[in-house]
Motif scaffolding. Structure first.
Motif, PDB file in Angstrom:
ATOM      1  N   TYR A 763       0.842  -1.189   0.000  1.00 25.10           N
ATOM      2  CA  TYR A 763       0.000   0.000   0.000  1.00 25.10           C
ATOM      3  C   TYR A 763       0.884   1.249   0.000  1.00 25.10           C
ATOM      4  N   ASP A 764       0.567   2.192  -0.893  1.00 28.13           N
ATOM      5  CA  ASP A 764       1.317   3.435  -1.031  1.00 28.13           C
ATOM      6  C   ASP A 764       0.352   4.598  -0.820  1.00 28.13           C
ATOM      7  N   PHE A 765       0.531   5.355   0.259  1.00 31.25           N
ATOM      8  CA  PHE A 765      -0.418   6.421   0.579  1.00 31.25           C
ATOM      9  C   PHE A 765      -0.097   7.734  -0.111  1.00 31.25           C
ATOM     10  N   ALA A 766       0.978   7.807  -0.885  1.00 28.17           N
ATOM     11  CA  ALA A 766       1.170   8.956  -1.770  1.00 28.17           C
ATOM     12  C   ALA A 766       0.253   8.834  -2.986  1.00 28.17           C
ATOM     13  N   ASP A 767       0.006   7.614  -3.391  1.00 28.14           N
ATOM     14  CA  ASP A 767      -0.891   7.334  -4.517  1.00 28.14           C
ATOM     15  C   ASP A 767      -1.619   6.035  -4.190  1.00 28.14           C
ATOM     16  N   PRO A 768      -2.649   6.090  -3.343  1.00 29.99           N
ATOM     17  CA  PRO A 768      -3.287   4.858  -2.855  1.00 29.99           C
ATOM     18  C   PRO A 768      -3.765   3.924  -3.952  1.00 29.99           C
ATOM     19  N   ASP A 769      -4.229   4.486  -5.080  1.00 30.46           N
ATOM     20  CA  ASP A 769      -4.740   3.617  -6.135  1.00 30.46           C
ATOM     21  C   ASP A 769      -3.639   2.884  -6.893  1.00 30.46           C
ATOM     22  N   SER A 770      -2.376   3.181  -6.574  1.00 32.14           N
ATOM     23  CA  SER A 770      -1.268   2.396  -7.144  1.00 32.14           C
ATOM     24  C   SER A 770      -0.921   1.213  -6.246  1.00 32.14           C
ATOM     25  N   SER A 771      -1.634   1.079  -5.114  1.00 32.10           N
ATOM     26  CA  SER A 771      -1.427  -0.065  -4.231  1.00 32.10           C
ATOM     27  C   SER A 771      -1.838  -1.346  -4.955  1.00 32.10           C
ATOM     28  N   VAL A 772      -1.258  -2.458  -4.544  1.00 31.58           N
ATOM     29  CA  VAL A 772      -1.487  -3.721  -5.244  1.00 31.58           C
ATOM     30  C   VAL A 772      -1.666  -4.862  -4.249  1.00 31.58           C
ATOM     31  N   PHE A 773      -2.323  -5.930  -4.717  1.00 30.44           N
ATOM     32  CA  PHE A 773      -2.440  -7.140  -3.907  1.00 30.44           C
ATOM     33  C   PHE A 773      -2.708  -8.333  -4.810  1.00 30.44           C
ATOM     34  N   VAL A 774      -2.598  -9.541  -4.236  1.00 33.94           N
ATOM     35  CA  VAL A 774      -2.842 -10.771  -4.989  1.00 33.94           C
ATOM     36  C   VAL A 774      -3.039 -11.907  -3.999  1.00 33.94           C
ATOM     37  N   ILE A 775      -3.769 -12.954  -4.408  1.00 31.92           N
ATOM     38  CA  ILE A 775      -3.852 -14.180  -3.610  1.00 31.92           C
ATOM     39  C   ILE A 775      -3.307 -15.333  -4.441  1.00 31.92           C
ATOM     40  N   SER A 776      -3.120 -16.482  -3.824  1.00 35.92           N
ATOM     41  CA  SER A 776      -2.349 -17.553  -4.452  1.00 35.92           C
ATOM     42  C   SER A 776      -3.144 -18.438  -5.397  1.00 35.92           C
ATOM     43  N   THR A 777      -4.469 -18.342  -5.404  1.00 39.17           N
ATOM     44  CA  THR A 777      -5.256 -19.175  -6.327  1.00 39.17           C
ATOM     45  C   THR A 777      -6.175 -18.269  -7.133  1.00 39.17           C
ATOM     46  N   GLY A 778      -7.421 -18.192  -6.755  1.00 39.58           N
ATOM     47  CA  GLY A 778      -8.397 -17.321  -7.393  1.00 39.58           C
ATOM     48  C   GLY A 778      -9.521 -17.071  -6.419  1.00 39.58           C
ATOM     49  N   GLN A 779     -10.454 -16.204  -6.792  1.00 41.72           N
ATOM     50  CA  GLN A 779     -11.519 -15.829  -5.891  1.00 41.72           C
ATOM     51  C   GLN A 779     -12.550 -16.927  -5.686  1.00 41.72           C
ATOM     52  N   SER A 780     -12.758 -17.736  -6.694  1.00 40.30           N
ATOM     53  CA  SER A 780     -13.823 -18.738  -6.628  1.00 40.30           C
ATOM     54  C   SER A 780     -13.311 -20.063  -6.072  1.00 40.30           C
ATOM     55  N   GLY A 781     -14.197 -20.745  -5.340  1.00 39.80           N
ATOM     56  CA  GLY A 781     -13.893 -22.097  -4.898  1.00 39.80           C
ATOM     57  C   GLY A 781     -14.499 -23.149  -5.795  1.00 39.80           C
ATOM     58  N   HIS A 782     -15.106 -22.718  -6.899  1.00 32.90           N
ATOM     59  CA  HIS A 782     -15.770 -23.626  -7.842  1.00 32.90           C
ATOM     60  C   HIS A 782     -14.784 -24.023  -8.929  1.00 32.90           C
ATOM     61  N   VAL A 783     -14.489 -25.319  -9.029  1.00 30.15           N
ATOM     62  CA  VAL A 783     -13.442 -25.784  -9.930  1.00 30.15           C
ATOM     63  C   VAL A 783     -13.758 -25.484 -11.401  1.00 30.15           C
ATOM     64  N   LEU A 784     -15.025 -25.308 -11.753  1.00 30.58           N
ATOM     65  CA  LEU A 784     -15.384 -25.010 -13.141  1.00 30.58           C
ATOM     66  C   LEU A 784     -15.323 -23.519 -13.455  1.00 30.58           C
ATOM     67  N   SER A 785     -15.097 -22.696 -12.454  1.00 31.16           N
ATOM     68  CA  SER A 785     -15.024 -21.253 -12.676  1.00 31.16           C
ATOM     69  C   SER A 785     -13.652 -20.858 -13.210  1.00 31.16           C
ATOM     70  N   ARG A 786     -13.625 -19.901 -14.118  1.00 30.51           N
ATOM     71  CA  ARG A 786     -12.324 -19.407 -14.594  1.00 30.51           C
ATOM     72  C   ARG A 786     -11.601 -18.628 -13.512  1.00 30.51           C
ATOM     73  N   HIS A 787     -12.323 -18.291 -12.448  1.00 33.50           N
ATOM     74  CA  HIS A 787     -11.696 -17.578 -11.334  1.00 33.50           C
ATOM     75  C   HIS A 787     -11.225 -18.530 -10.235  1.00 33.50           C
ATOM     76  N   TYR A 788     -11.215 -19.834 -10.520  1.00 29.37           N
ATOM     77  CA  TYR A 788     -10.718 -20.815  -9.545  1.00 29.37           C
ATOM     78  C   TYR A 788      -9.199 -20.678  -9.370  1.00 29.37           C
ATOM     79  N   ASP A 789      -8.502 -20.429 -10.473  1.00 31.76           N
ATOM     80  CA  ASP A 789      -7.038 -20.380 -10.401  1.00 31.76           C
ATOM     81  C   ASP A 789      -6.449 -19.248 -11.227  1.00 31.76           C
ATOM     82  N   ASP A 790      -7.256 -18.219 -11.563  1.00 29.98           N
ATOM     83  CA  ASP A 790      -6.762 -17.207 -12.494  1.00 29.98           C
ATOM     84  C   ASP A 790      -5.701 -16.293 -11.889  1.00 29.98           C
ATOM     85  N   MET A 791      -5.569 -16.256 -10.560  1.00 26.67           N
ATOM     86  CA  MET A 791      -4.501 -15.453  -9.956  1.00 26.67           C
ATOM     87  C   MET A 791      -3.276 -16.291  -9.604  1.00 26.67           C
TER      88      MET A 791
END
Length: 825
Positions: A763-791
């Motif tokens: 997080y950068d408070f000089a330019d907060p919208d330049s802050s970044v994050f990520v998780i190790s798999t994806g948002q969805s827990g559904h194996v058929l979702s494209r968001h299961y492992d897209d991150m």
């Protein structure tokens, strides 16, 4: 012949058609539970409309006219994407897994029932402040709205796993969210296993002075000599040769992980004076066991106090690590000693009584019935002493250190029936400054954490969580199990919040923690004798001090750093008599392999890169070396030392306080030197690599064995299915790098990457919208979702996604907008 061929063709076509129909049917029913993110839905329990805007990474941005609507939306979004995960976590903490999974989880259920965490969570609901109660109720209503929708519209039972396992789903309640926090405390528990291991080693070692070698203290002064466990515990000498007892830690569904994989994390912050942009910076990457999906879930909540965005855990209405427009916060495991093992003496005339300072008293007892799928139920008698719940001897090898006529109980801060940790988390999300965040932190109970903070003006760090008040005369200072009947071994309440370590507006402009030792204070204000890191902190200190000013990119670089200070320290020490001393040897001989390995390591800079052979050779060597050093003294107990302890190796090869004695094999006639053991261990390692990898040394690659195992806890071991539900990636890093990638330490491949940063945020408070994050798999827990492992690929490559509170940016590339409407609109 033609007729036979025709019939074979017909049978083949029929089989293929049948397989196709089965696959199609499976896909149809499984896909019914895929969430529709672009819809309007009228729901019960809602007073104002809610908008859930999903950005390109499927991160929900949740808006409503009041906070209750926002928390309702978060509950709904969590249940859309992680329903199976939430239901399994709730059943885990309730001790009800066996109703679904059968006999395999009975031992897990027994342990969780003994801790009685779900009852404590229910009691704690009334201890929350009014705003927190409202948030919990709204969140639960959101989850239940999704459950109602699934039942009404036949949405595939909500998750594909529901077709394979009969899991009746009860409505979500506020107590369930508090119970999830207590489950996280279980996953971060390390002190129990550490106390038991220290006691077992004390009993096993002929020379008690060697205990300080194998379980060394973090560098610093002030730690006194340890007593002999046998002197503390009447009858403990009879346990000297007791073997280990199996527990429930090996099942993927178990929250009990043992001391090597309990908890870890990194977090640091820089004040404007140390920032290139002139604004404060904060980086955080909490470490937990890997799973598919990740335990983490990204979300943005637009509250009346302002927007917050960051990492949540499904089941809780909290942003645990994240930022608002004015404040950023991160968490690291504090390693506060918040648990003591108490050995209770039974009344020889009545085993339902135990000794207290006031004489024998009856245990508090209660019966609990565990229903087991396809088996008869089991009735469990839960027993509590004044010190805490009584645990079985099979858990954490407690039976090996509990004398006859005694049982083991635990005092633990998480066993609080007025636990206000949830209120603390909600208060932190609404805080607008470091001062307000510090005030909110006073309500944290367990698990204890280091809270890293950055507002627009400065940075700070505060240890939060209840600190037990121990008597200065405690027999073991909480480092080993102690007699529960002795008054000065018992807890005397809690220390005040002011006693928790804090670092506010540091003169150097930077605060941070890698689970390293924070303070040097005498017992009982010591915080802990056992810390989670003595290695990563050295690399972090160097990276922070190399630059006068830092930026978001330099903080990202530090998070992803894979240089092992441990390797740079140990290799010159262990191999000091081996470098460049080998004689010419024919190809294929042990001497030639050793020479080639040493040649590679001599030119290596300690970077644990997945494509290099050197990290694998180094790790295999150190693992074989520790095995050579301890096996003759400890025998089967050596199996409990699953990971290399760098300070132990260093003490031995520097002969600190006579630690070089470990190099001599006590059962052999010759006197082996440390150089002898180092050479033999290297040969052991190279032989193992040759047998398991079957390739030339220079062709080895660390990432071939060091694969991140994001496995599905239930389906991850099922043939065929595991190829669809597990996410495996070769990775850099290791046990002691800032980009922590903790190895399994056991099994056919002890170098699997099983524990690390499932969430990263900068997080950068000089330019907060330049802050970044990520998780190790994806948002969805559904194996058929494209968001299961897209991150997952982004995470492996060290890439991030934007962390923006700008609604227009989220809307510009959204994957859908869900509008939840109250009944009547």
């Amino acid at each position: 012949m033609v007729r036979i061929f025709r019939w074979l063709m017909r049978i083949t076509v029929a089989v293929l058609v049948l397989v196709g129909l089965v696959v199609g049917a499976v896909y149809y029913f499984a896909s019914r539970s895929l969430p529709d993110y672009d819809k309007r839905l009228t729901v019960d329990g809602l007073d104002t409309p809610v908008e859930i805007l999903r950005d390109h990474a499927n991160v929900p941005h949740i808006f409503s006219d009041d906070d209750a609507g926002v928390f309702f939306g978060l509950g709904y979004a969590h249940a859309q994407d992680r329903l199976w995960q939430m239901m399994v976590m709730r059943r885990t903490v309730q001790g009800r897994l066996s109703e679904v999974f059968g006999a395999r989880t009975v031992e897990i259920d027994k342990l969780l029932r003994r801790f009685d965490l779900y009852r404590l969570a229910r009691t704690s609901v009334a201890a929350q402040d009014a705003d927190t109660l409202a948030a919990l109720e709204a969140y639960a209503a959101g989850v239940n709205a999704r459950l109602d929708e699934i039942n009404r519209d036949a949405l595939g039972r909500g998750a594909p796993e529901m077709f394979l396992f009969d899991m009746p789903i009860a409505p979500w309640h506020p107590a369930d969210s508090i119970a999830v926090i207590k489950l996280m405390a279980v996953q971060m528990m390390s002190q129990l296993d550490r106390e038991v291991l220290r006691a077992r080693l004390s009993l096993a070692l002929p020379d008690k002075a060697r205990l300080a070698d194998i379980l060394p203290d973090a560098p610093g002064t002030g730690v006194g000599a340890l007593p002999d466990y046998a002197a503390l515990m009447p009858g403990a000498d009879t346990l000297r040769f007791a073997g280990g007892m199996g527990g429930a830690a090996n099942d993927p569904l178990s929250p009990f992980r043992g001391p090597g994989l309990a908890n870890a994390s990194n977090g640091w912050a820089a004040a404007p004076s140390r920032s290139a942009s002139g604004g404060t910076l904060l980086a955080n990457d909490p470490h937990l066991g890997f799973s598919a999906p990740s335990i983490w879930y990204l979300a943005r909540l637009e509250l009346s106090s302002g927007g917050v965005i960051g990492g949540t855990i499904p089941g809780m209405p909290l942003v645990l690590s994240g930022r608002s427009d004015r404040l950023g916060w991160g968490l690291t495991s504090s390693y506060l000693d918040d648990l003591d093992v108490m050995i209770e003496e039974l009344n020889p005339d009545n085993p339902e009584q135990y000794r207290t300072p006031d004489g024998f008293q009856p245990f508090e007892t209660r019966r609990s019935i565990i229903e087991i799928k396809d088996s008869a139920p089991v009735t469990l008698t839960l027993r509590w002493s004044e010190n805490g719940p009584v645990l079985p001897g099979s858990h954490a090898d407690l039976g090996t250190i509990t004398p006859p006529g005694h049982v083991a109980a635990v005092s633990w801060t998480a066993l609080d029936d007025q636990d206000t940790t949830m209120s603390a988390g909600l208060g932190l999300m609404r805080a607008r400054s470091i001062r307000e965040a510090m005030v909110a932190g006073e309500k944290f109970v367990a698990p204890s954490q280091n809270l890293i903070l950055a507002d627009r003006l400065d940075v700070a760090m505060k240890t939060v969580g209840a600190m037990p008040r121990r008597n200065a005369n405690h027999d073991s200072q909480g480092r080993m199990p102690a007699l529960g009947a002795v008054e000065h071994n018992r807890w005397q309440g809690r220390l005040s919040y002011d006693a928790n370590p804090e670092f506010i507006a540091p003169s150097g402009g930077i605060v941070g923690n890698t689970n390293n030792k924070l303070v040097e204070r005498p017992f009982p204000l010591h915080v802990s004798f056992d810390w989670g890191d003595t290695q990563r902190v050295q690399r972090w200190t160097r990276l922070m001090q190399l630059r006068h000013v830092h930026s978001r990119d330099s903080f990202v670089e530090a998070q992803l750093d894979t240089v092992s200070v441990t390797a740079r320290t140990l290799l010159p020490l262990v191999g000091k008599d081996l470098w460049f001393t080998g004689e010419a040897a024919p190809d294929g001989t042990t001497e030639r392999r050793r020479h080639m390995a040493l040649e590679l390591l001599a030119d290596w800079n300690g970077e644990m890169n997945e494509y290099l052979p050197e990290p694998l050779i180094y790790m295999a060597w150190m693992r074989a070396l520790q095995e050579r050093l301890v096996r003759d003294e400890l025998g089967p107990l050596a199996d409990e030392l699953t990971h290399v302890e760098p300070l132990f190796i260093e003490r031995v090869f520097r002969d600190v306080d006579g630690a070089g004695a470990w190099c001599d094999v006590i059962h052999s006639t010759p006197r082996e030197t440390c150089s002898d053991i180092a050479r033999m261990a290297l040969d052991d390692a190279l032989t193992w690599l040759t047998e398991t990898q079957g390739t030339a040394i220079e062709s080895l690659a660390w990432g071939d064995l060091h694969q991140a195992t994001h496995d599905h806890a239930v389906l991850g071991e099922v043939p065929l299915l595991r190829y669809f539900v597990n996410i495996r990636q070769s990775t850099s890093g290791g046990d002691n790098t800032l980009n922590r990638a903790k190895t399994a330490g056991k099994g056919a491949n002890p170098f699997r990457n099983v524990h690390g940063a499932g969430f990263r945020g900068v997080y950068d408070f000089a330019d907060p919208d330049s802050s970044v994050f990520v998780i190790s798999t994806g948002q969805s827990g559904h194996v058929l979702s494209r968001h299961y492992d897209d991150m997952a690929t982004l995470w492996r490559r060290g890439e991030y996604i934007p962390m923006s509170l700008d609604t227009d940016l989220a809307r510009a590339a959204s994957v859908g907008v869900t509008r939840l409407l109250p009944k009547g609109e």
